[in-house]
Design a protein around this motif. Sequence first.
Motif: not given
Length: 389
Positions: A187, A339-340, A342-344, A346
Amino acid sequence: MKRRLRLLALLLALSLLCGCWDNKELDEYGYVQAIAIDMINDTQIEITTHFYNPSSKMEMGNVGGTAPKGINIVTSGETFFDAMREIPAKFGRKAKWDHMRVILLGEKLAKSLNIREVLDFFSRDHEPRGTILPIITQNSAGSYLDIKPFIEQTIGQQFKRMELSGTQYSAETSSIPLYQLAIQLSSPSKTSTIPYLHIDGTEPKAIISGVALIRDGKMVGILKEQDTEAFMMLTDKYKSGVLEFPCINNVHHRIQDKESLEVLSFNSRLRPSIQGDAVHISADVAIEGTIGELRCSHLKTSKDVEHFEEAITQQVEKQIQHLLTLLQKKKLDMLGIGNQIYRRNPKLWRQLEPTWDDLLAESKFELHVDVSVLSTGMNAGTLFGTKEK
Protein backbone atom coordinates in the motif's frame (compact mmCIF):
# COMPACT_ATOMS: atom_id res chain seq x y z
CA MET A 1 -22.39 -59.62 -33.38
CA LYS A 2 -23.63 -56.32 -32.00
CA ARG A 3 -22.93 -57.55 -28.49
CA ARG A 4 -19.32 -58.33 -29.44
CA LEU A 5 -18.90 -54.88 -31.01
CA ARG A 6 -20.23 -53.21 -27.86
CA LEU A 7 -17.85 -55.24 -25.71
CA LEU A 8 -14.91 -54.33 -27.98
CA ALA A 9 -15.82 -50.63 -27.86
CA LEU A 10 -16.03 -50.80 -24.08
CA LEU A 11 -12.60 -52.42 -23.81
CA LEU A 12 -11.12 -49.75 -26.09
CA ALA A 13 -12.67 -47.01 -23.94
CA LEU A 14 -11.29 -48.57 -20.77
CA SER A 15 -7.82 -48.68 -22.27
CA LEU A 16 -7.93 -44.88 -22.65
CA LEU A 17 -8.67 -44.27 -18.97
CA CYS A 18 -5.86 -43.01 -16.76
CA GLY A 19 -4.38 -45.32 -14.23
CA CYS A 20 -2.57 -44.50 -10.99
CA TRP A 21 0.63 -43.41 -12.69
CA ASP A 22 0.90 -40.23 -10.59
CA ASN A 23 -0.42 -41.52 -7.26
CA LYS A 24 1.18 -40.36 -4.02
CA GLU A 25 0.97 -42.42 -0.85
CA LEU A 26 0.26 -40.82 2.51
CA ASP A 27 3.56 -42.00 3.94
CA GLU A 28 5.44 -39.94 1.35
CA TYR A 29 4.41 -36.64 2.97
CA GLY A 30 4.85 -34.85 6.27
CA TYR A 31 2.08 -32.36 6.97
CA VAL A 32 3.46 -29.03 8.21
CA GLN A 33 1.59 -27.31 11.04
CA ALA A 34 3.98 -24.42 11.65
CA ILE A 35 7.37 -23.10 10.65
CA ALA A 36 9.87 -20.88 12.47
CA ILE A 37 12.45 -18.86 10.54
CA ASP A 38 15.56 -17.42 12.22
CA MET A 39 18.67 -15.63 11.06
CA ILE A 40 21.95 -17.45 11.83
CA ASN A 41 24.31 -14.91 10.27
CA ASP A 42 24.43 -12.50 7.34
CA THR A 43 24.25 -15.31 4.79
CA GLN A 44 22.27 -18.17 6.34
CA ILE A 45 18.82 -18.72 7.77
CA GLU A 46 17.58 -21.55 9.96
CA ILE A 47 14.11 -23.01 9.65
CA THR A 48 12.37 -25.21 12.21
CA THR A 49 9.54 -27.12 10.55
CA HIS A 50 6.82 -28.42 12.87
CA PHE A 51 5.15 -31.55 11.44
CA TYR A 52 1.95 -33.22 12.56
CA ASN A 53 2.57 -36.69 13.99
CA PRO A 54 -0.41 -38.98 13.21
CA SER A 55 1.02 -41.81 15.33
CA SER A 56 -0.70 -42.73 18.59
CA LYS A 57 2.05 -45.08 19.77
CA MET A 58 3.29 -44.81 23.34
CA GLU A 59 6.59 -43.07 24.01
CA MET A 60 9.42 -45.27 25.23
CA GLY A 61 9.75 -45.04 29.01
CA ASN A 62 6.42 -43.21 29.37
CA VAL A 63 3.92 -45.81 30.52
CA GLY A 64 0.40 -44.86 29.50
CA GLY A 65 1.60 -41.83 27.56
CA THR A 66 1.39 -41.22 23.83
CA ALA A 67 3.87 -39.80 21.37
CA PRO A 68 3.74 -35.99 20.94
CA LYS A 69 1.61 -34.78 18.05
CA GLY A 70 4.29 -32.38 16.86
CA ILE A 71 7.75 -33.18 15.47
CA ASN A 72 10.40 -30.49 14.83
CA ILE A 73 12.96 -30.77 12.03
CA VAL A 74 15.71 -28.13 11.93
CA THR A 75 17.48 -27.27 8.65
CA SER A 76 19.50 -24.33 7.36
CA GLY A 77 20.67 -22.74 4.13
CA GLU A 78 21.35 -19.51 2.27
CA THR A 79 17.79 -19.45 0.90
CA PHE A 80 14.49 -20.92 2.03
CA PHE A 81 14.56 -23.47 -0.80
CA ASP A 82 18.09 -24.44 0.14
CA ALA A 83 17.04 -25.14 3.74
CA MET A 84 13.84 -26.86 2.64
CA ARG A 85 15.71 -29.38 0.48
CA GLU A 86 17.32 -30.84 3.60
CA ILE A 87 13.97 -31.88 5.08
CA PRO A 88 13.53 -35.20 3.20
CA ALA A 89 17.09 -36.24 4.12
CA LYS A 90 16.44 -35.61 7.84
CA PHE A 91 12.76 -36.50 8.09
CA GLY A 92 12.28 -39.11 5.37
CA ARG A 93 9.24 -37.36 3.94
CA LYS A 94 8.47 -34.46 1.63
CA ALA A 95 7.00 -31.40 3.37
CA LYS A 96 3.34 -30.68 2.56
CA TRP A 97 2.57 -27.01 3.13
CA ASP A 98 -1.18 -26.68 2.54
CA HIS A 99 -2.21 -27.41 6.15
CA MET A 100 0.13 -24.92 7.78
CA ARG A 101 -1.31 -22.70 10.52
CA VAL A 102 1.34 -20.11 11.41
CA ILE A 103 4.71 -18.71 10.30
CA LEU A 104 6.98 -17.57 13.13
CA LEU A 105 9.64 -14.96 12.33
CA GLY A 106 12.45 -14.32 14.80
CA GLU A 107 12.84 -10.73 16.00
CA LYS A 108 16.46 -10.48 14.80
CA LEU A 109 15.46 -11.61 11.32
CA ALA A 110 12.47 -9.24 11.19
CA LYS A 111 14.68 -6.26 12.09
CA SER A 112 17.55 -7.16 9.74
CA LEU A 113 15.92 -8.61 6.61
CA ASN A 114 13.04 -7.48 4.47
CA ILE A 115 10.24 -9.89 5.43
CA ARG A 116 8.89 -9.61 1.87
CA GLU A 117 11.87 -11.68 0.75
CA VAL A 118 11.45 -14.18 3.59
CA LEU A 119 7.74 -14.71 2.93
CA ASP A 120 8.02 -14.75 -0.87
CA PHE A 121 8.03 -18.57 -1.06
CA PHE A 122 4.70 -18.86 0.76
CA SER A 123 2.95 -16.57 -1.72
CA ARG A 124 4.62 -18.04 -4.81
CA ASP A 125 4.30 -21.79 -4.16
CA HIS A 126 0.92 -23.39 -4.95
CA GLU A 127 0.56 -25.30 -1.64
CA PRO A 128 0.63 -22.66 1.17
CA ARG A 129 -2.67 -20.85 1.70
CA GLY A 130 -3.10 -17.10 1.91
CA THR A 131 -4.85 -17.50 5.26
CA ILE A 132 -1.67 -18.57 7.09
CA LEU A 133 -1.02 -16.31 10.09
CA PRO A 134 2.44 -14.66 10.32
CA ILE A 135 3.75 -13.95 13.85
CA ILE A 136 6.91 -12.20 15.05
CA THR A 137 8.57 -13.68 18.13
CA GLN A 138 10.65 -12.23 20.91
CA ASN A 139 14.24 -13.43 20.35
CA SER A 140 14.59 -16.63 18.26
CA ALA A 141 11.47 -18.21 16.76
CA GLY A 142 12.55 -21.87 16.73
CA SER A 143 12.39 -22.38 20.49
CA TYR A 144 8.66 -21.53 20.57
CA LEU A 145 7.87 -24.70 18.63
CA ASP A 146 9.24 -26.75 21.56
CA ILE A 147 6.50 -25.46 23.86
CA LYS A 148 3.76 -27.98 24.65
CA PRO A 149 0.25 -26.90 23.60
CA PHE A 150 -2.40 -26.41 26.28
CA ILE A 151 -5.43 -27.96 24.59
CA GLU A 152 -4.75 -28.20 20.84
CA GLN A 153 -2.91 -31.18 19.39
CA THR A 154 0.01 -29.16 18.01
CA ILE A 155 1.63 -25.91 19.09
CA GLY A 156 1.03 -24.52 15.59
CA GLN A 157 -2.72 -24.87 16.03
CA GLN A 158 -2.42 -23.53 19.59
CA PHE A 159 -0.71 -20.32 18.40
CA LYS A 160 -3.35 -19.86 15.69
CA ARG A 161 -6.19 -20.09 18.20
CA MET A 162 -4.38 -17.75 20.63
CA GLU A 163 -3.96 -15.11 17.94
CA LEU A 164 -7.54 -15.29 16.65
CA SER A 165 -9.08 -15.35 20.14
CA GLY A 166 -6.87 -12.52 21.40
CA THR A 167 -8.01 -10.40 18.47
CA GLN A 168 -11.68 -11.29 18.76
CA TYR A 169 -12.29 -11.18 22.50
CA SER A 170 -9.69 -8.95 24.16
CA ALA A 171 -8.20 -6.69 21.42
CA GLU A 172 -4.72 -7.36 22.85
CA THR A 173 -3.33 -8.17 19.40
CA SER A 174 -4.28 -7.71 15.76
CA SER A 175 -4.66 -10.81 13.61
CA ILE A 176 -3.56 -10.58 9.98
CA PRO A 177 -3.49 -13.37 7.35
CA LEU A 178 -0.65 -13.64 4.85
CA TYR A 179 -2.62 -12.27 1.89
CA GLN A 180 -3.68 -9.17 3.84
CA LEU A 181 -0.12 -8.56 4.99
CA ALA A 182 0.98 -8.54 1.33
CA ILE A 183 -1.72 -5.96 0.53
CA GLN A 184 -0.70 -3.69 3.40
CA LEU A 185 3.02 -3.87 2.61
CA SER A 186 2.31 -2.87 -1.00
CA SER A 187 0.00 0.00 0.00
CA PRO A 188 1.11 3.66 -0.28
CA SER A 189 1.93 3.87 3.45
CA LYS A 190 3.99 0.61 3.23
CA THR A 191 3.19 -0.19 6.84
CA SER A 192 1.58 -3.08 8.68
CA THR A 193 1.33 -4.74 12.08
CA ILE A 194 2.06 -8.38 12.94
CA PRO A 195 1.09 -10.12 16.21
CA TYR A 196 3.91 -10.38 18.74
CA LEU A 197 4.64 -13.69 20.51
CA HIS A 198 6.71 -13.55 23.67
CA ILE A 199 7.41 -15.39 26.92
CA ASP A 200 5.16 -14.48 29.83
CA GLY A 201 7.05 -14.47 33.13
CA THR A 202 9.87 -16.82 34.04
CA GLU A 203 8.08 -20.04 33.02
CA PRO A 204 8.31 -21.14 29.39
CA LYS A 205 4.73 -20.12 28.64
CA ALA A 206 4.08 -18.05 25.56
CA ILE A 207 1.52 -15.31 25.08
CA ILE A 208 0.45 -13.41 21.97
CA SER A 209 -0.14 -9.80 22.93
CA GLY A 210 0.80 -6.51 21.36
CA VAL A 211 1.92 -6.07 17.77
CA ALA A 212 5.20 -5.58 15.95
CA LEU A 213 5.34 -2.44 13.79
CA ILE A 214 6.45 -3.04 10.20
CA ARG A 215 7.58 -0.27 7.87
CA ASP A 216 8.76 -0.99 4.35
CA GLY A 217 9.26 -4.69 5.17
CA LYS A 218 11.25 -4.36 8.41
CA MET A 219 10.28 -4.37 12.08
CA VAL A 220 10.78 -0.93 13.63
CA GLY A 221 9.10 -1.25 17.02
CA ILE A 222 6.46 -2.86 19.24
CA LEU A 223 3.09 -1.72 20.52
CA LYS A 224 2.22 -3.02 23.98
CA GLU A 225 -1.25 -4.20 25.00
CA GLN A 226 -2.74 -0.80 25.93
CA ASP A 227 -1.50 0.88 22.75
CA THR A 228 -2.60 -2.12 20.69
CA GLU A 229 -6.12 -1.75 22.08
CA ALA A 230 -6.13 1.92 21.01
CA PHE A 231 -4.78 0.91 17.59
CA MET A 232 -7.63 -1.59 17.19
CA MET A 233 -10.08 1.19 18.10
CA LEU A 234 -8.81 3.71 15.57
CA THR A 235 -8.60 1.16 12.74
CA ASP A 236 -12.14 -0.09 13.50
CA LYS A 237 -10.91 -3.61 14.20
CA TYR A 238 -12.11 -3.64 17.79
CA LYS A 239 -14.65 -6.47 18.14
CA SER A 240 -15.17 -6.94 21.87
CA GLY A 241 -13.28 -6.48 25.09
CA VAL A 242 -13.25 -4.85 28.50
CA LEU A 243 -12.35 -1.21 29.15
CA GLU A 244 -10.82 -0.47 32.54
CA PHE A 245 -10.86 3.03 34.03
CA PRO A 246 -10.15 4.59 37.44
CA CYS A 247 -12.96 5.33 39.86
CA ILE A 248 -14.34 8.85 39.81
CA ASN A 249 -12.47 11.03 42.31
CA ASN A 250 -9.86 8.33 42.89
CA VAL A 251 -7.60 10.45 45.09
CA HIS A 252 -5.51 7.52 46.35
CA HIS A 253 -4.68 6.25 42.82
CA ARG A 254 -4.90 2.67 44.00
CA ILE A 255 -4.86 -0.07 41.35
CA GLN A 256 -7.85 -1.79 42.92
CA ASP A 257 -9.93 1.39 42.61
CA LYS A 258 -10.81 0.62 39.00
CA GLU A 259 -14.08 -0.23 37.32
CA SER A 260 -14.79 -1.80 33.95
CA LEU A 261 -17.14 -1.74 30.98
CA GLU A 262 -17.80 -4.76 28.77
CA VAL A 263 -17.93 -3.53 25.16
CA LEU A 264 -20.86 -4.88 23.14
CA SER A 265 -20.75 -2.55 20.15
CA PHE A 266 -17.89 -0.49 18.72
CA ASN A 267 -17.55 1.75 15.67
CA SER A 268 -14.88 4.22 14.62
CA ARG A 269 -14.06 6.33 11.60
CA LEU A 270 -10.99 8.30 10.51
CA ARG A 271 -11.44 11.22 8.09
CA PRO A 272 -8.25 12.95 6.88
CA SER A 273 -8.31 16.31 5.13
CA ILE A 274 -5.61 18.56 3.67
CA GLN A 275 -5.81 22.23 4.51
CA GLY A 276 -3.00 24.10 2.82
CA ASP A 277 0.22 22.40 3.86
CA ALA A 278 -1.30 20.82 6.98
CA VAL A 279 -2.96 17.46 7.56
CA HIS A 280 -6.07 17.37 9.75
CA ILE A 281 -7.56 14.09 10.92
CA SER A 282 -10.96 13.69 12.51
CA ALA A 283 -11.52 10.53 14.56
CA ASP A 284 -15.02 9.53 15.71
CA VAL A 285 -15.38 6.66 18.19
CA ALA A 286 -18.71 5.24 19.42
CA ILE A 287 -18.81 2.66 22.22
CA GLU A 288 -21.78 0.82 23.74
CA GLY A 289 -21.52 -1.65 26.58
CA THR A 290 -22.66 -2.94 29.92
CA ILE A 291 -21.01 -2.52 33.30
CA GLY A 292 -18.56 -5.31 34.03
CA GLU A 293 -17.44 -4.27 37.52
CA LEU A 294 -18.44 -1.65 40.06
CA ARG A 295 -16.15 -0.88 42.97
CA CYS A 296 -16.87 2.66 44.03
CA SER A 297 -19.64 4.11 41.84
CA HIS A 298 -23.37 4.20 42.62
CA LEU A 299 -25.52 4.56 39.51
CA LYS A 300 -28.91 5.50 40.89
CA THR A 301 -29.83 8.42 38.65
CA SER A 302 -29.28 9.44 35.04
CA LYS A 303 -26.81 12.05 36.31
CA ASP A 304 -24.73 9.29 37.92
CA VAL A 305 -24.70 7.38 34.63
CA GLU A 306 -23.57 10.49 32.74
CA HIS A 307 -20.64 10.98 35.14
CA PHE A 308 -19.81 7.30 34.76
CA GLU A 309 -19.81 7.55 30.94
CA GLU A 310 -17.65 10.67 31.12
CA ALA A 311 -15.04 8.81 33.19
CA ILE A 312 -14.88 6.08 30.51
CA THR A 313 -14.69 8.70 27.75
CA GLN A 314 -11.74 10.44 29.38
CA GLN A 315 -9.89 7.15 29.82
CA VAL A 316 -10.41 6.14 26.17
CA GLU A 317 -9.34 9.59 24.95
CA LYS A 318 -6.21 9.42 27.10
CA GLN A 319 -5.39 5.95 25.78
CA ILE A 320 -5.89 6.95 22.14
CA GLN A 321 -3.93 10.17 22.55
CA HIS A 322 -0.99 8.22 23.96
CA LEU A 323 -0.95 6.04 20.83
CA LEU A 324 -1.19 9.02 18.49
CA THR A 325 1.71 10.77 20.22
CA LEU A 326 3.80 7.61 19.95
CA LEU A 327 3.09 7.10 16.24
CA GLN A 328 3.71 10.75 15.40
CA LYS A 329 6.98 10.73 17.29
CA LYS A 330 8.11 7.68 15.30
CA LYS A 331 6.62 9.11 12.07
CA LEU A 332 4.70 5.89 11.42
CA ASP A 333 1.51 5.85 9.40
CA MET A 334 0.17 2.67 11.03
CA LEU A 335 -3.41 3.96 10.79
CA GLY A 336 -3.31 4.05 6.98
CA ILE A 337 -3.99 7.79 6.65
CA GLY A 338 -1.89 7.96 3.48
CA ASN A 339 -3.84 5.04 2.01
CA GLN A 340 -7.11 6.95 2.43
CA ILE A 341 -5.69 10.04 0.75
CA TYR A 342 -4.36 7.93 -2.13
CA ARG A 343 -7.73 6.25 -2.70
CA ARG A 344 -9.55 9.57 -2.80
CA ASN A 345 -6.97 11.60 -4.73
CA PRO A 346 -3.93 9.77 -6.21
CA LYS A 347 -2.60 12.98 -7.72
CA LEU A 348 -2.61 14.74 -4.34
CA TRP A 349 -0.90 11.77 -2.71
CA ARG A 350 1.97 11.89 -5.20
CA GLN A 351 2.55 15.50 -4.16
CA LEU A 352 2.46 14.70 -0.44
CA GLU A 353 4.40 11.40 -0.53
CA PRO A 354 8.00 12.81 -0.54
CA THR A 355 7.40 14.70 2.75
CA TRP A 356 4.63 12.52 4.16
CA ASP A 357 6.53 11.40 7.28
CA ASP A 358 7.07 14.99 8.39
CA LEU A 359 3.51 16.02 7.51
CA LEU A 360 2.16 13.11 9.56
CA ALA A 361 4.34 14.01 12.55
CA GLU A 362 2.89 17.54 12.54
CA SER A 363 -0.72 16.58 11.74
CA LYS A 364 -3.60 17.65 13.99
CA PHE A 365 -6.05 15.08 15.38
CA GLU A 366 -9.58 15.98 16.39
CA LEU A 367 -10.93 13.18 18.57
CA HIS A 368 -14.59 12.59 19.44
CA VAL A 369 -15.48 9.70 21.77
CA ASP A 370 -19.08 8.81 22.62
CA VAL A 371 -19.76 6.20 25.32
CA SER A 372 -23.19 4.75 26.13
CA VAL A 373 -23.86 2.46 29.09
CA LEU A 374 -26.76 0.24 28.02
CA SER A 375 -27.17 -1.70 31.24
CA THR A 376 -25.73 -2.18 34.71
CA GLY A 377 -25.76 -5.95 34.15
CA MET A 378 -28.33 -6.42 36.91
CA ASN A 379 -31.25 -4.52 38.38
CA ALA A 380 -29.05 -2.47 40.67
CA GLY A 381 -26.65 0.39 40.23
CA THR A 382 -24.76 -0.16 43.46
CA LEU A 383 -21.83 -2.31 44.52
CA PHE A 384 -22.57 -6.01 45.05
CA GLY A 385 -24.08 -6.62 48.49
CA THR A 386 -24.72 -2.91 49.08
CA LYS A 387 -28.22 -1.86 50.00
CA GLU A 388 -29.75 0.94 47.95
CA LYS A 389 -30.90 3.96 49.92
